[in-house]
Enzyme design. Structure first.
Site, PDB file in Angstrom:
ATOM      1  N   HIS A 460      91.469 -29.516  32.023  1.00  0.00           N
ATOM      2  CA  HIS A 460      91.282 -29.633  33.077  1.00  0.00           C
ATOM      3  C   HIS A 460      92.170 -29.957  34.418  1.00  0.00           C
ATOM      4  O   HIS A 460      92.329 -30.041  35.346  1.00  0.00           O
ATOM      5  CB  HIS A 460      89.946 -30.183  33.224  1.00  0.00           C
ATOM      6  N   ASP A 672      96.307 -32.276  41.964  1.00  0.00           N
ATOM      7  CA  ASP A 672      94.602 -31.704  41.493  1.00  0.00           C
ATOM      8  C   ASP A 672      94.842 -31.110  40.250  1.00  0.00           C
ATOM      9  O   ASP A 672      95.475 -29.848  40.525  1.00  0.00           O
ATOM     10  CB  ASP A 672      93.715 -31.760  42.704  1.00  0.00           C
TER      11      ASP A 672
HETATM   12  P1  ADQ Z   1      87.810 -33.576  39.129  1.00  0.00           P
HETATM   13  O1  ADQ Z   1      88.139 -35.022  39.212  1.00  0.00           O
HETATM   14  O2  ADQ Z   1      86.278 -34.545  39.256  1.00  0.00           O
HETATM   15  O3  ADQ Z   1      88.129 -32.189  38.022  1.00  0.00           O
HETATM   16  P2  ADQ Z   1      86.338 -32.306  41.094  1.00  0.00           P
HETATM   17  O4  ADQ Z   1      87.375 -30.563  41.177  1.00  0.00           O
HETATM   18  O5  ADQ Z   1      86.895 -32.016  43.113  1.00  0.00           O
HETATM   19  O6  ADQ Z   1      87.545 -33.138  41.105  1.00  0.00           O
HETATM   20  O7  ADQ Z   1      84.739 -31.862  41.049  1.00  0.00           O
HETATM   21  C1  ADQ Z   1      84.661 -33.203  41.816  1.00  0.00           C
HETATM   22  C2  ADQ Z   1      82.813 -32.493  41.520  1.00  0.00           C
HETATM   23  O8  ADQ Z   1      82.361 -33.750  42.537  1.00  0.00           O
HETATM   24  C3  ADQ Z   1      82.757 -31.703  43.026  1.00  0.00           C
HETATM   25  O9  ADQ Z   1      82.042 -29.936  41.888  1.00  0.00           O
HETATM   26  C4  ADQ Z   1      81.601 -32.160  44.149  1.00  0.00           C
HETATM   27  O10 ADQ Z   1      81.310 -31.184  44.277  1.00  0.00           O
HETATM   28  C5  ADQ Z   1      81.749 -33.284  43.032  1.00  0.00           C
HETATM   29  N1  ADQ Z   1      81.160 -34.235  44.347  1.00  0.00           N
HETATM   30  C6  ADQ Z   1      81.962 -35.083  44.815  1.00  0.00           C
HETATM   31  N2  ADQ Z   1      82.165 -35.518  45.769  1.00  0.00           N
HETATM   32  C7  ADQ Z   1      80.426 -35.904  45.641  1.00  0.00           C
HETATM   33  C8  ADQ Z   1      79.830 -36.603  46.404  1.00  0.00           C
HETATM   34  N3  ADQ Z   1      79.596 -37.348  47.132  1.00  0.00           N
HETATM   35  N4  ADQ Z   1      78.493 -36.422  45.325  1.00  0.00           N
HETATM   36  C9  ADQ Z   1      78.369 -35.157  44.866  1.00  0.00           C
HETATM   37  N5  ADQ Z   1      78.938 -34.337  44.375  1.00  0.00           N
HETATM   38  C10 ADQ Z   1      79.751 -34.935  44.292  1.00  0.00           C
HETATM   39  C11 ADQ Z   1      87.959 -32.797  37.168  1.00  0.00           C
HETATM   40  C12 ADQ Z   1      89.677 -32.113  37.719  1.00  0.00           C
HETATM   41  C13 ADQ Z   1      90.010 -31.333  39.352  1.00  0.00           C
HETATM   42  C14 ADQ Z   1      89.342 -30.036  38.350  1.00  0.00           C
HETATM   43  C15 ADQ Z   1      88.200 -30.127  37.389  1.00  0.00           C
HETATM   44  C16 ADQ Z   1      87.186 -29.367  37.214  1.00  0.00           C
HETATM   45  O11 ADQ Z   1      90.397 -33.546  38.187  1.00  0.00           O
HETATM   46  O12 ADQ Z   1      91.535 -30.879  38.996  1.00  0.00           O
HETATM   47  O13 ADQ Z   1      89.199 -29.421  39.475  1.00  0.00           O
HETATM   48  O14 ADQ Z   1      87.852 -31.573  36.489  1.00  0.00           O
HETATM   49  O15 ADQ Z   1      88.041 -28.617  36.045  1.00  0.00           O
END
Ligand code: ADQ
Length: 803
Positions: A460, A672
């Site tokens: 991921h 990311d």
């Molecule tokens: P993450 O590093 O967690 O995932 P991301 O892909 O942005 O990063 O996902 C974050 C998730 O957390 C999103 O679904 C978002 O809605 C949720 N989120 C963020 N802030 C929030 C808040 N305050 N309250 C509730 N929900 C919140 C890892 C990798 C990424 C990759 C994903 C999926 O680092 O690059 O995209 O896995 O493969």
């Protein structure tokens, strides 16, 4: 014109095949059968009959042949068990499935013109080449030497046209001759008529497709327009109104076969999983998943909540579980992962929640298998190796790495523990899909325990370039462990390339075969598929929630708190890879460079607490809070505070209300894997008035670059400030155009497409089906100079509306 592989991945095909009622219109000669010198022997391509027999028996399908030949000819050549509906003579006659022939009445003038034309042709010695049909006369020139054929065609066209004119007939060339026919006969009219009939019977609840190969079919493509799929069946590229090209017979048969099994998606769209149940063709079709799907991840995707004296397990809100749950349910699968909470609950004397996992499994239709992780393991395997070594290294923060040898041994122990559990709870025909960097050694340990399973791994997070990866003291071991999976998947093509380059550096004999997004690597006698599969979100869940009245009202009340202001939003898990301090600095820079933004822009930064046990994360939190205080202290005016900082987990409806309220989203990760926030923001932006500022170093940039996201280097705070200003100034029409394209992309490539394509790559025999993916083109960035159009008036701002 797009080809079959593009059609396979298209939403159009999915929409066409998943509709309840489908109208399939097919030309005969050149489309279902190859041209032959003897027209009476133009039989369908092998395989066509069997599929059409199947389709004609299905109540979901209306199959109609639309041909220039008489209906009786087509019926005889097709030789189906039950005839479909056939329109012959370009629509002049119709053969119903019950065997009734209905002919259009001919005007005497037309009959005379046809007789005159025949007389002329016979006088020229062309009698043998004539075909008399109801309301038509065709002169076939196939088989004649080309110069002579061209000469005869020109002369016949001239004479036929003269005769036809007075009778209101038409003269049209076709592939292999020239034909005179009643002016009211055309395949286009047949299509119009069929569409009208279907609309009258089913309203908009049907989909349509037309397959044809020659000039006479262009009328049909024109009549179909955007109302259905237009498919040119041709080996050669040629000018056509059709949107897709199918090469006969291979692509044609695959298309027809996909239609036959359309209760399951076609190959490359997940059929390996589902066609097993619907009896898909085995011999040259995809490999099948016969057993269960076993998903393995560090954490189970569920939350544990108190209910009375006991516990209740609820599915998490993430896209991964939404996308995988149906597959797991259909196959009676299993999800293996840790649930630190079990231990914590027992330790805190709050009871043992194990039974609630069993209850969840019974209700969900698949099993959850929690793995116990000790405190020491949590510290060394999770916080240590995973989050102090692999996470920073793979995100290019090598100086943050803490290469402790103890972490490595603990990492191996925990991976062995996962593998042991998987081995005990799976069978040889199950497919094991392992997720993320915490568990890179699972396949290796499965083999060590002689548990021979097909397995795939998806990373991921990004995969670094060799100069960074090579710093890892256990670099060879990690690569060799990954090679034990039969498929290794990455988020982007750039990640996949980095991985291949690392293999080539450490194992110079590495060979790579294939093109497209999935290739095969051969290393020291092993072969492994390596692909890129950009992850996505459950688009409709976000779009639906954003359209709900409650969400719209919540968004309106957020907006009301920032009257006459643009709302800029950042939503992140608290992590140094997300570039939050740099983003705040860029916002500050924008307020300095563009003082007119002061009082007119408010920045909401939502942070979700994460890895709170790790010291570095605490420091980052402090740094962000200090910066917010500092910038607010510097710029706040009566009635305007520049930055609003929320440090908490938001429930999904609240998160979506924030997305919906925001005019601009800033996703400026330093690195990311993908970044789902970018996709969630677009999916939630139902009015399509928002703008997205996106880091070049987020995986999503490769997909979004050409669709109107403002791509920025997150380290370049001047550039980010310029992008913010440009996004603020973007006129409504441009915002709408950009956001529409972004949303369409997310809609088409939702998380189920991702699941299907990964599992498709694990099982498909045809890796060439996986079309190439884009990479970020750094030289193609759009200039961020202000458009000169000035700030958009508030009245132009699209207001969220409820659906
Ligand atoms: P993450 O590093 O967690 O995932 P991301 O892909 O942005 O990063 O996902 C974050 C998730 O957390 C999103 O679904 C978002 O809605 C949720 N989120 C963020 N802030 C929030 C808040 N305050 N309250 C509730 N929900 C919140 C890892 C990798 C990424 C990759 C994903 C999926 O680092 O690059 O995209 O896995 O493969």
């Amino acid at each position: 014109m797009k080809d079959w592989t593009q059609l396979l991945r298209s939403l159009e095909l999915r929409t066409y095949l998943t509709s309840r009622r489908k109208l399939l219109m097919l030309d005969y000669d050149g489309t279902l059968a190859a041209f032959t010198a003897d027209r009476s022997k133009a039989y369908p391509y092998p395989g066509v009959r069997k599929i059409l027999n199947g389709l004609c028996q299905s109540p979901d399908w209306r199959v109609v042949i639309v041909s220039g030949r008489p209906t009786a000819d087509v019926a005889a050549l097709l030789g189906l068990e039950q005839n479909p509906e056939i329109f012959g003579c370009h629509g002049g006659e119709r053969l119903t499935p019950a065997g009734q022939v209905v002919r259009v009445k001919l005007e005497p003038a037309l009959e005379k013109a046809l007789a005159d034309a025949r007389f002329w042709a016979e006088a020229q010695g062309l009698g043998e080449s004539l075909e008399t049909k109801h309301g038509c006369l065709a002169l076939h020139l196939r088989g004649m030497p080309p110069p002579r054929a061209a000469e005869v065609a020109a002369e016949a066209s001239r004479v036929f046209s003269r005769i036809a004119h007075a009778a209101g007939a038409e003269v049209v060339p076709f592939d292999g001759g020239v034909e005179m026919r009643a002016g009211s006969f055309s395949k286009g009219r047949v299509v119009e008529r069929l569409l009208a009939e279907e609309t009258a019977a089913h309203g908009s609840g049907f989909t349509a497709a037309y397959l044809g190969d020659d000039l006479t079919d262009e009328d049909a493509f024109r009549a179909l327009g955007n109302a259905g799929l237009s498919l040119l069946v041709s080996r050669k590229r040629k000018a056509s109104l059709a949107r897709y090209q199918l090469r006969p017979p291979g692509d044609l048969l695959e298309f027809l076969h996909s239609s036959l099994v359309s209760s399951a998606p076609p190959q490359g769209m997940g059929s390996p999983l589902r066609s097993a149940q619907t009896g898909g063709v085995e011999d040259d079709g995809p490999l099948q998943l016969r057993g269960r799907l076993i998903v393995v991840s560090n954490r189970l995707p569920v939350t544990l909540a108190r209910e009375g004296d006991g516990w209740i397990v609820k599915a998490g809100a993430g896209g991964l579980i939404t996308a995988l749950a149906p597959v797991l349910r259909d196959r009676g699968g299993l999800w293996v992962g840790s649930s630190g909470q079990i231990r914590e609950c027992v330790q805190a004397g709050e009871g043992d929640p194990t039974a609630s996992f069993d209850r969840f499994s019974r209700e969900a239709g698949y099993d959850l298998l929690p793995i116990e992780i000790t405190e020491a393991e949590h510290r060394n395997y999770y916080e240590g190796f995973s989050n102090e070594i692999i996470w920073p290294l793979f995100h290019d923060f090598q100086s943050r790495c803490n290469f402790q040898p103890d972490y490595w041994t603990s990492y191996l122990d925990v991976n062995r523990k996962f593998a042991r559990t998987v081995a005990e709870h799976s069978r040889p025909d199950d497919y094991v899909w392992v997720h993320d960097y915490h568990l890179m050694h699972v396949a290796q340990f499965l083999k060590e325990q002689e548990a021979d399973r097909r397995s795939g791994f998806f990373l991921h997070i990004p995969f670094p370039a060799p100069d960074i990866f090579l710093k890892l003291p256990w670099r060879k071991e990690v690569l060799l462990a990954l090679l034990e999976f039969s498929l290794v998947g990455f988020q982007t093509l750039a990640d996949r390339r980095n991985f291949v380059r690392c293999l080539q550096v450490l194992f110079p004999s590495t060979e790579i075969w294939g093109r497209g997004s999935v290739v095969t690597a051969g290393i020291e006698g092993k072969s492994v598929r390596i692909g890129c599969f950009p992850i996505s979100i459950d688009y409709s869940a976000f779009a639906r929630l954003a359209g709900k009245r409650q969400t719209v009202e919540a968004a309106e009340s957020i907006r009301a708190a920032f009257p006459q202001r643009k709302i800029v939003l950042g939503v992140d898990r608290l992590d140094y890879s997300k570039g939050i301090p740099q983003r705040l600095q860029a916002f500050r820079r924008a307020l300095i460079r563009y003082p007119e933004l002061r009082g007119r822009v408010s920045f909401i930064q939502v942070l979700v607490p994460s890895r709170e046990g790790v010291g570095e994360y605490q420091e980052l939190k402090n740094e962000i809070e200090q910066l917010v205080t500092q910038i607010n202290g510097e710029f706040t005016e009566p009635g305007w505070v520049p930055i609003h900082h929320l440090y908490r987990n938001l429930a999904r409806p609240e998160l979506v209300a924030n997305y919906l309220a925001a005019d601009i989203a800033m996703v400026t990760s330093l690195r990311d894997g993908m970044n789902l926030v970018a996709k969630e923001y677009c999916a939630s932006n139902v009015p399509e008035t928002g703008a997205l500022i996106l880091s070049e170093f987020a995986g999503a940039a490769a997909q979004f670059q050409r669709l109107g996201a403002f791509l920025v280097n997150p380290y370049d705070i001047d550039e980010v400030a310029d992008a913010l200003n440009a996004a603020c100034q973007l006129p409504l029409a441009s915002r709408k155009m950009r956001m529409h394209k972004l949303r369409e992309n997310v809609r088409r490539n939702n998380v189920s497409v991702w699941v299907d394509s990964f599992l498709g790559a694990a099982f498909s025999r045809h890796l060439e089906d996986f079309a190439p993916q884009e990479t970020v083109q750094f030289h193609e960035k759009e200039p961020l100079t202000p458009t000169g159009l000035g700030m958009t008036r508030e009245s132009e701002r699209g207001r969220p509306t409820s659906s």
